[in-house]
Enzyme design. Sequence first.
Site, PDB file in Angstrom:
ATOM      1  N   THR A 126       9.057   3.216   0.552  1.00  0.00           N
ATOM      2  CA  THR A 126       8.994   1.794   0.884  1.00  0.00           C
ATOM      3  C   THR A 126       8.952   0.876  -0.337  1.00  0.00           C
ATOM      4  OG1 THR A 126       8.155   1.993   3.139  1.00  0.00           O
ATOM      5  CG2 THR A 126       7.465   0.055   1.897  1.00  0.00           C
TER       6      THR A 126
ATOM      7  N   CYS B 187      -2.446   8.986   0.563  1.00  0.00           N
ATOM      8  CA  CYS B 187      -1.972   9.808   1.685  1.00  0.00           C
ATOM      9  C   CYS B 187      -2.110  11.302   1.434  1.00  0.00           C
ATOM     10  CB  CYS B 187      -0.518   9.459   2.005  1.00  0.00           C
ATOM     11  SG  CYS B 187      -0.271   7.713   2.372  1.00  0.00           S
ATOM     12  N   THR B 188      -2.811  11.696   0.407  1.00  0.00           N
ATOM     13  CA  THR B 188      -3.231  13.074   0.088  1.00  0.00           C
ATOM     14  C   THR B 188      -2.097  14.020  -0.286  1.00  0.00           C
ATOM     15  OG1 THR B 188      -3.245  14.105   2.312  1.00  0.00           O
ATOM     16  CG2 THR B 188      -5.172  12.782   1.710  1.00  0.00           C
ATOM     17  N   GLU B 189      -0.936  13.500  -0.716  1.00  0.00           N
ATOM     18  CA  GLU B 189       0.124  14.420  -1.127  1.00  0.00           C
ATOM     19  C   GLU B 189       0.327  14.467  -2.639  1.00  0.00           C
ATOM     20  OE1 GLU B 189       2.560  10.590  -0.907  1.00  0.00           O
ATOM     21  OE2 GLU B 189       0.749  11.469  -0.030  1.00  0.00           O
TER      22      GLU B 189
ATOM     23  N   SER C  90       5.300   4.476  -5.652  1.00  0.00           N
ATOM     24  CA  SER C  90       4.585   4.505  -4.380  1.00  0.00           C
ATOM     25  C   SER C  90       3.080   4.639  -4.546  1.00  0.00           C
ATOM     26  CB  SER C  90       5.079   5.685  -3.528  1.00  0.00           C
ATOM     27  OG  SER C  90       6.464   5.628  -3.322  1.00  0.00           O
ATOM     28  N   CYS C  91       2.660   5.464  -5.495  1.00  0.00           N
ATOM     29  CA  CYS C  91       1.258   5.883  -5.532  1.00  0.00           C
ATOM     30  C   CYS C  91       0.671   5.737  -6.928  1.00  0.00           C
ATOM     31  CB  CYS C  91       1.136   7.343  -5.104  1.00  0.00           C
ATOM     32  SG  CYS C  91       1.880   7.708  -3.519  1.00  0.00           S
TER      33      CYS C  91
ATOM     34  N   GLY D 116       0.200   2.214  -3.196  1.00  0.00           N
ATOM     35  CA  GLY D 116      -0.957   2.779  -2.514  1.00  0.00           C
ATOM     36  C   GLY D 116      -1.887   3.395  -3.540  1.00  0.00           C
TER      37      GLY D 116
ATOM     38  N   ASN E 219      -4.081  10.926  -3.663  1.00  0.00           N
ATOM     39  CA  ASN E 219      -3.728   9.509  -3.530  1.00  0.00           C
ATOM     40  C   ASN E 219      -4.113   8.999  -2.144  1.00  0.00           C
ATOM     41  OD1 ASN E 219      -1.697  11.157  -2.323  1.00  0.00           O
ATOM     42  ND2 ASN E 219      -0.356   9.361  -2.203  1.00  0.00           N
TER      43      ASN E 219
ATOM     44  N   PRO F 268       3.872  10.987   4.101  1.00  0.00           N
ATOM     45  CA  PRO F 268       3.897  10.791   5.565  1.00  0.00           C
ATOM     46  C   PRO F 268       5.202  10.219   6.107  1.00  0.00           C
ATOM     47  CG  PRO F 268       1.886   9.901   4.614  1.00  0.00           C
ATOM     48  CD  PRO F 268       2.791  10.229   3.469  1.00  0.00           C
ATOM     49  N   THR F 269       5.867   9.354   5.396  1.00  0.00           N
ATOM     50  CA  THR F 269       7.188   8.776   5.735  1.00  0.00           C
ATOM     51  C   THR F 269       7.234   8.018   7.055  1.00  0.00           C
ATOM     52  OG1 THR F 269       8.251  10.602   6.987  1.00  0.00           O
ATOM     53  CG2 THR F 269       8.240  10.774   4.572  1.00  0.00           C
ATOM     54  N   ALA F 270       6.116   7.496   7.534  1.00  0.00           N
ATOM     55  CA  ALA F 270       6.123   6.886   8.872  1.00  0.00           C
ATOM     56  C   ALA F 270       7.156   5.777   9.006  1.00  0.00           C
ATOM     57  CB  ALA F 270       4.728   6.365   9.204  1.00  0.00           C
TER      58      ALA F 270
END
Length: 968
Positions: free
Chosen positions: A335, A565-567, A350-351, A379, A563, A750-752
């Site tokens: 995103t 989202c934990t990845e 992203s992170c 994030g 991070n 997550p890629t939501a």
Amino acid sequence: MSVKTTRPPAGTALRVLRRDGSVSPFDASKISVALTKAFLAVEGGEGREAAASSRLPHLVAELTAQVENSLSRHANHESVVRTEQIQDLVELALMRGGHHEVARASVLHREEHGSAQPAEPETSWHVKDSDGTLRPLDWTRVAHVVGEAVAGIEGASAEPVLAETRRNLYDGITAGELATAQIMAARTLVEKEPGYSYVTARLLLDKLRGEALSYLAGTPRQASQDEMADAYPGYFRDYLHRAIELELVDPELATFDLGKITAALRPERDPDFTFLGLQTLYDRYFLHHGGTRFELPQAFFMRVAMGLAIREDDREGRAIEFYELLSSFAFMASTPTLFNSGTTRAQLSSCFLTTVEDDLASIFQSYKNNALLAKYSGGLGNDWTPVRGLGAHIKGTNGASQGVVPFLKIANDTAVAVNQGGKRKGAACAYLETWHIDIEEFLDLRKNTGDDRRRTHDMNTANWVPDEFLRRVEADAEWTLFSPDETPDLHELYGNAFAEAYRAYEAAADRGEVKVFRRVRAVELWRRMLTMLFETGHPWITFKDPCNLRSPQQHVGVVHSSNLCTEITLNTSADEVAVCNLGSVNLARHVTGEGLDLARLERTVKTAVRMLDNVIDINFYTIPEASRSNLRHRPVGLGLMGYQDALFELGVPVASDAAVEFADRSMEHISYFAISASVDLAAERGRYASFEGSLWSRGILPIDSLRLLADARHGDALDVDLTSTLDWDALRERVRTTGMRNSNVMAIAPTATISNICGVGQSIEPLFQNLFVKSNMSGDFTVINPHLVRSLKERGLWDEVMVSDLKYFDGSLGAIDRVPADLKRLYATAFEIESRWLVDAASRRQKWIDQAQSLNLYIDAPSGRKLDELYRYAWHKGLKTTYYLRARAATSVEKSTLRGTDGKLNAVPAGTGGTSTVPAGTGGTSTVPAGIVSPVAPSPSSVPGPLAMLGAEAAACRIDDPDCEACQ
């Protein structure tokens, strides 16, 4: 109970479009009269008695207020509502209130008496343009656009869309209302035929084209899809010029060879979106000015591609290569990259991961850094473990510390204040190690009770759990909590070194050499951790030692947290803020009924890694610590999405050995291709600066690093399959001799949101439901599994009854007798499968990944025993992290006779489709699967570390909470 009525905004005069095409002012008293008559007609004498006792007028007033509240959302966008929409809302209010007989009578009455045919468009009717001018309504064009929209869509036809559109027309309708009428007409048909999601998107696209072309031309303009085939190149030049003029796009993009660029545009891909995908782009991604969108889909993808190719030698060739990947949905950037690539502030990462040091200046600098990093859509993952605990001595003031919690409260409020320009809510996750003296207060941060000054209701939290703690849980031993100012090296140690130092500090505490410490039973603390995870959805469970022992970069630092989202598992320190740059392969675009298309997958991965590597050099860094870290180590995170769609295409149930094997083989190939691509980039551009000494430089690949973890666990706490099928020896040698361009290459996010854009299931998630309403910042969207519909059609089972059954059984096939067992197994939903299948598949993927994966876990009926066994199983299977714990909602798909949804849509205003949703918890049904099953019965455990019960405040993650953007 009283209901507060939300009035339409000042200056908005809501009008009602009647069946004969006339328009009159809205009058709420007519709703009250109709409701009163309905109750009296159904309840007879009882109704008259209630009316006499004033109970009925009070009830009618409440129901009328609910309808007015729903209509007020509509009035925020448009000024006209149809009679049928009001009747829909009245019936829905009756259903919510439990007045089923009255609602049923209303539905029957409408079917018998309200079926008057909608008026045909009068030749004298007009459309009002944005400048107020009137022009004749061109029904021929409407029919042409709808015809284009249904072209090539199996099961879709123009007639029902046109018929429903006619019902919304009146003389003087605005151009926006006319476009919305067509969109909403198609939208109501999605639950019966998934193809109408594409039809709806194409009608929204027509509205977007009119908006964009009119803005650029300065006068009302429209163009159909076939007309845009020739118009796109000219449009793109005008769009780029205006975007640069508005200082929204980097002027450097104008120096590309626009002849080559525009010749590569693929207008025929504009219709490839689902409604959810295009609406999401419209609301949050497309460039706009003054609220007017002027960026069309192919211009959007090309702008992103050009931004990523801006420093390439062959800029045009690479931009076209990147564009092909994005516009075909084979790969999608994250995103922030989509938001900002090619713009004047190209923050594409992203992170961001930070470590907060134990002094006041560092703590308040961390707040500033969080704000700057979040401003452009980053994030955040914050490691708070170094901050001394409650009661620790403060030398400068000779006082006692208040611990880490008050500082976390400020971090929470900072995340709320910086909302990324309204595109999505600011989001952060705080990490704390399990030995920290404040860990028990940390567990309570998301509770809704207690001192609100010691709560963080908006910030995510995660436990950073060392292996030594879980060994103590399984041995039912004691665990000691320390303040990090007295045990600073515990923060920097992991594996056997951590265990030895930790035991030494315990001995020192016994000798009186440590002042602040507390002993607890490890099982009791584990019980609290899982209970809070169930009650509040936090803190998540993440594992410190696997993240560090398998880190390629352990020679230059320590992974202190993951991070948001934990990845992501990257090193952080006072001097380095870790940065990761994400994108995801769409696995659904790389499978056929025969299996993986390996040639296409290799091409996609090679190009995707190049795009991600480019991000590092192009990126706009808001703080120097992030720039220093990213340029030195150059980590990227290539992930995947559409995993469940790929399984559907292959006919493989997610709860099967075949699915676990597919997870293994698909990730092995992605890993092989990604590492190879980074080696190729190293040969072309050079190794990353800190390569020497890394696991890579020693020929240790992710599959090899599992042996390091096994050695640290002495072989008795790791159960991981080590099977491989590719020629890893040859690649291992290339990595060792040529080097890597990137310190880290893979991470599954997550890629939501980007999955919505591509029209596939997110990340590695199982299917939530076969029919549900998804809520996010763009609104509420009916989502139906197209793979299931195709299978049911093949067997002659798709009909109105099946739609009703899916609604009644909350999108599950399990209780529908006429569905064959093989389809029930293939299309089993997340809560119908045993969570261990998800862990097994994740374990197979994890062996190939140098970072981690966002893994949500689903439990139908949570109990202490289930959670205890599940999370320890994840630890034994070698997982690095877990993400949300999701449990089945207490509410379900709307089961009334009403169709569709009434969500908040920006491009498509709420309330224009004759449909509605029910807020969670307002009467036993909801289109938004939200919350979690209320209190579950205690379940004794037969394994070490039993959980006696789970708390009564049931509040695990809301799977489709529109206000939760952590994984959007």
